[in-house]
Design a protein around this motif. Structure first.
Motif, PDB file in Angstrom:
ATOM      1  N   GLU A  91      55.290  34.574  15.750  1.00 27.37           N
ATOM      2  CA  GLU A  91      54.552  35.813  15.423  1.00 27.37           C
ATOM      3  C   GLU A  91      53.064  35.552  15.227  1.00 27.37           C
ATOM      4  OE1 GLU A  91      57.876  37.497  13.125  1.00 27.37           O
ATOM      5  OE2 GLU A  91      58.019  37.213  15.306  1.00 27.37           O
ATOM      6  N   THR A 117      75.554  41.165  26.760  1.00 26.45           N
ATOM      7  CA  THR A 117      75.109  40.244  27.803  1.00 26.45           C
ATOM      8  C   THR A 117      76.339  39.545  28.386  1.00 26.45           C
ATOM      9  OG1 THR A 117      73.028  39.868  26.664  1.00 26.45           O
ATOM     10  CG2 THR A 117      73.695  38.171  28.237  1.00 26.45           C
ATOM     11  N   THR A 177      53.670  39.747  24.439  1.00 26.19           N
ATOM     12  CA  THR A 177      54.868  40.197  23.725  1.00 26.19           C
ATOM     13  C   THR A 177      55.837  39.028  23.548  1.00 26.19           C
ATOM     14  OG1 THR A 177      55.828  40.869  25.846  1.00 26.19           O
ATOM     15  CG2 THR A 177      54.771  42.590  24.564  1.00 26.19           C
ATOM     16  N   VAL A 178      56.752  39.181  22.596  1.00 27.45           N
ATOM     17  CA  VAL A 178      57.750  38.143  22.360  1.00 27.45           C
ATOM     18  C   VAL A 178      59.044  38.586  23.010  1.00 27.45           C
ATOM     19  CG1 VAL A 178      59.080  36.884  20.611  1.00 27.45           C
ATOM     20  CG2 VAL A 178      56.692  37.500  20.168  1.00 27.45           C
ATOM     21  N   ARG A 179      59.607  37.712  23.818  1.00 22.60           N
ATOM     22  CA  ARG A 179      60.854  38.095  24.487  1.00 22.60           C
ATOM     23  C   ARG A 179      62.008  38.113  23.492  1.00 22.60           C
ATOM     24  NH1 ARG A 179      62.751  34.646  29.339  1.00 22.60           N
ATOM     25  NH2 ARG A 179      61.043  35.667  30.402  1.00 22.60           N
ATOM     26  N   ARG A 180      62.740  39.230  23.537  1.00 21.95           N
ATOM     27  CA  ARG A 180      63.906  39.370  22.693  1.00 21.95           C
ATOM     28  C   ARG A 180      64.980  38.374  23.151  1.00 21.95           C
ATOM     29  NH1 ARG A 180      67.857  43.719  22.503  1.00 21.95           N
ATOM     30  NH2 ARG A 180      67.114  44.378  24.529  1.00 21.95           N
ATOM     31  N   THR A 181      65.655  37.762  22.209  1.00 24.54           N
ATOM     32  CA  THR A 181      66.734  36.842  22.567  1.00 24.54           C
ATOM     33  C   THR A 181      68.004  37.640  22.827  1.00 24.54           C
ATOM     34  OG1 THR A 181      65.755  35.187  21.151  1.00 24.54           O
ATOM     35  CG2 THR A 181      68.021  34.806  21.826  1.00 24.54           C
ATOM     36  N   LEU A 182      68.586  37.466  24.010  1.00 24.90           N
ATOM     37  CA  LEU A 182      69.838  38.153  24.331  1.00 24.90           C
ATOM     38  C   LEU A 182      70.947  37.129  24.489  1.00 24.90           C
ATOM     39  CD1 LEU A 182      68.643  40.794  26.977  1.00 24.90           C
ATOM     40  CD2 LEU A 182      69.404  41.250  24.654  1.00 24.90           C
ATOM     41  N   ASN A 201      54.307  36.526  28.162  1.00 27.66           N
ATOM     42  CA  ASN A 201      55.629  36.629  27.589  1.00 27.66           C
ATOM     43  C   ASN A 201      55.873  35.395  26.735  1.00 27.66           C
ATOM     44  OD1 ASN A 201      58.174  37.766  27.357  1.00 27.66           O
ATOM     45  ND2 ASN A 201      58.338  38.072  29.573  1.00 27.66           N
ATOM     46  N   ASP A 227      75.275  41.906  22.140  1.00 29.54           N
ATOM     47  CA  ASP A 227      74.458  42.831  22.935  1.00 29.54           C
ATOM     48  C   ASP A 227      74.981  43.071  24.348  1.00 29.54           C
ATOM     49  OD1 ASP A 227      73.809  40.437  24.238  1.00 29.54           O
ATOM     50  OD2 ASP A 227      72.135  40.096  22.879  1.00 29.54           O
ATOM     51  N   TYR A 271      69.130  46.447  29.053  1.00 32.19           N
ATOM     52  CA  TYR A 271      67.911  46.922  28.390  1.00 32.19           C
ATOM     53  C   TYR A 271      67.958  48.433  28.337  1.00 32.19           C
ATOM     54  CZ  TYR A 271      66.045  42.228  29.200  1.00 32.19           C
ATOM     55  OH  TYR A 271      65.848  40.878  29.205  1.00 32.19           O
TER      56      TYR A 271
END
Ligand code: SAH
Length: 337
Positions: A302, A77, A316-321, A283, A75, A97
């Motif tokens: 979830e 990062t 919300t669930v933080r996206r793993t980057l 978060n 991604d 993002y």
């Protein structure tokens, strides 16, 4: 030698007039430092050679050295290990993002808060970062990546409110002409240093406050976060309410889900009752497993989120980057020690 990049505009102005120059010179120098971001006094072409010479005898322009750069293949990062003057090192992580790029910066070398799940605190606290060393993480990352940093999160190594005065100076410089970043684009994350939350609220800087909560009862929170023995949840939530009232900025609560520690339905219910009707954001973060500790990622992220949202909470669930470069707190510095 004085660290010129750590001076606020007012401080630089005072220093320059004390050296017998007009205050507009300070404005010019400030622009060279924080807008054009020169690394040497000789590059300040509209300042006389004689004054540049005087400046370079009194001040130094600090810089960071890239000791390591890891780029994620997933991604984009980028994770940096930055070397400081005294041989210490800190980390910054550049994330992409949809709405722009965000840089996670460090505020201290090491940390003394002692959170049980965190890699940054294992070897303890070494020293505070100077304002310049926080700014340079941004300047150097922009220079190296060719990307513009649109927002900042103070979620790297260290507890920013444990380095309060330098952090406030850093914010002052970041917000002034130069980088000219609106502090609405900056999130400051704290484990809950309550007296400093009140001090920050008084300054009304418009910074978004993130609270590392991770547990919703005093018993559970104290077991994983020593700061909770100094300031309990009731004191912390009252300070958060004060911050919201003083600044109008909605608080963001971070909750890392750890298997068997804080991830059951009853943990969710306790969190729901702690948050109550507050206008805030939660978060949820699947905990990052570190090799020095045996905390495991929860399998119920979830399910936990659904329980919160069903109760009307904004979670919300933080996206793993940067999963492939292990871009989480303190691990790169730790591996290099
Ligand atoms: N000291 C500040 C900021 C640095 S930590 C604070 O406590 O907020 C940034 C965030 O990462 C905090 O929410 C922290 O609790 C969290 N964190 C630390 N170690 C982690 C890990 N192993 N997995 C997931 N989150 C972690």
């Amino acid at each position: 030698m004085e660290d010129i990049l750590s001076l606020t505009k007012e401080e630089l102005c005072a220093a320059v007039t004390e050296m017998g120059e007009k205050s507009f010179r300070a404005k010019q120098i400030y622009e060279w430092l924080h807008f054009k971001k020169v690394t040497d006094f000789s590059q300040m072409s509209n300042i006389s050679a004689q004054f540049r010479d005087e400046l370079s005898k009194k001040f130094c322009i600090k810089s960071l050295k890239i000791k390591k750069r890891l780029v994620s293949n997933i991604d984009n990062t980028v994770k940096y290990l930055y070397g400081l003057d005294d041989g210490q090192a800190v980390e910054s992580v550049l994330m992409e993002y949809k709405h722009g790029s965000s840089l996670c910066i460090s505020s201290q070398v090491g940390c003394r808060m002692g959170c049980k799940f965190c890699a940054s605190t294992i070897a303890g606290w070494v020293r505070n970062l100077a304002p310049s060393e926080m700014l340079l993480q941004i300047y150097e990352t922009e220079r190296d990546s060719g990307r513009r940093v649109d927002s900042i999160v103070m979620m790297g190594i260290g507890e920013p409110l444990d380095n309060f005065d330098n952090v406030v100076k850093f914010l002052d410089i970041l917000n002034s002409d130069g980088e000219a970043m609106s502090l609405r684009h900056l999130s400051l994350s704290t484990c809950g240093v309550v007296d400093k939350i009140y001090k920050l609220a008084e300054l009304k800087l418009g910074v978004t406050l993130s609270i590392s909560l991770h547990a919703a009862t005093d018993e559970k929170r104290s077991a994983i976060m020593p700061i909770n023995n100094r300031y309990n949840l009731n004191q912390l939530m009252t300070a958060c309410d004060d911050y919201f009232k003083a600044t109008g900025r909605r608080i963001s609560f971070e909750y890392s889900l750890i298997e068997g520690v804080n991830d059951t339905d009853s943990d969710a219910d306790e969190l729901i009752s702690l948050i109550g009707r507050r206008n805030c954001h939660i978060n949820l973060i699947p905990i990052n497993e570190i090799k020095e500790r045996d905390f495991k990622k929860s399998r119920f992220v979830e399910r936990f989120q659904k329980r919160l949202t069903s109760a009307g909470l904004n979670a919300t669930v933080r996206r793993t980057l940067g999963a492939d470069i292990n871009a989480a707190c303190g691990q790169l510095r730790r591996d290099s020690l």
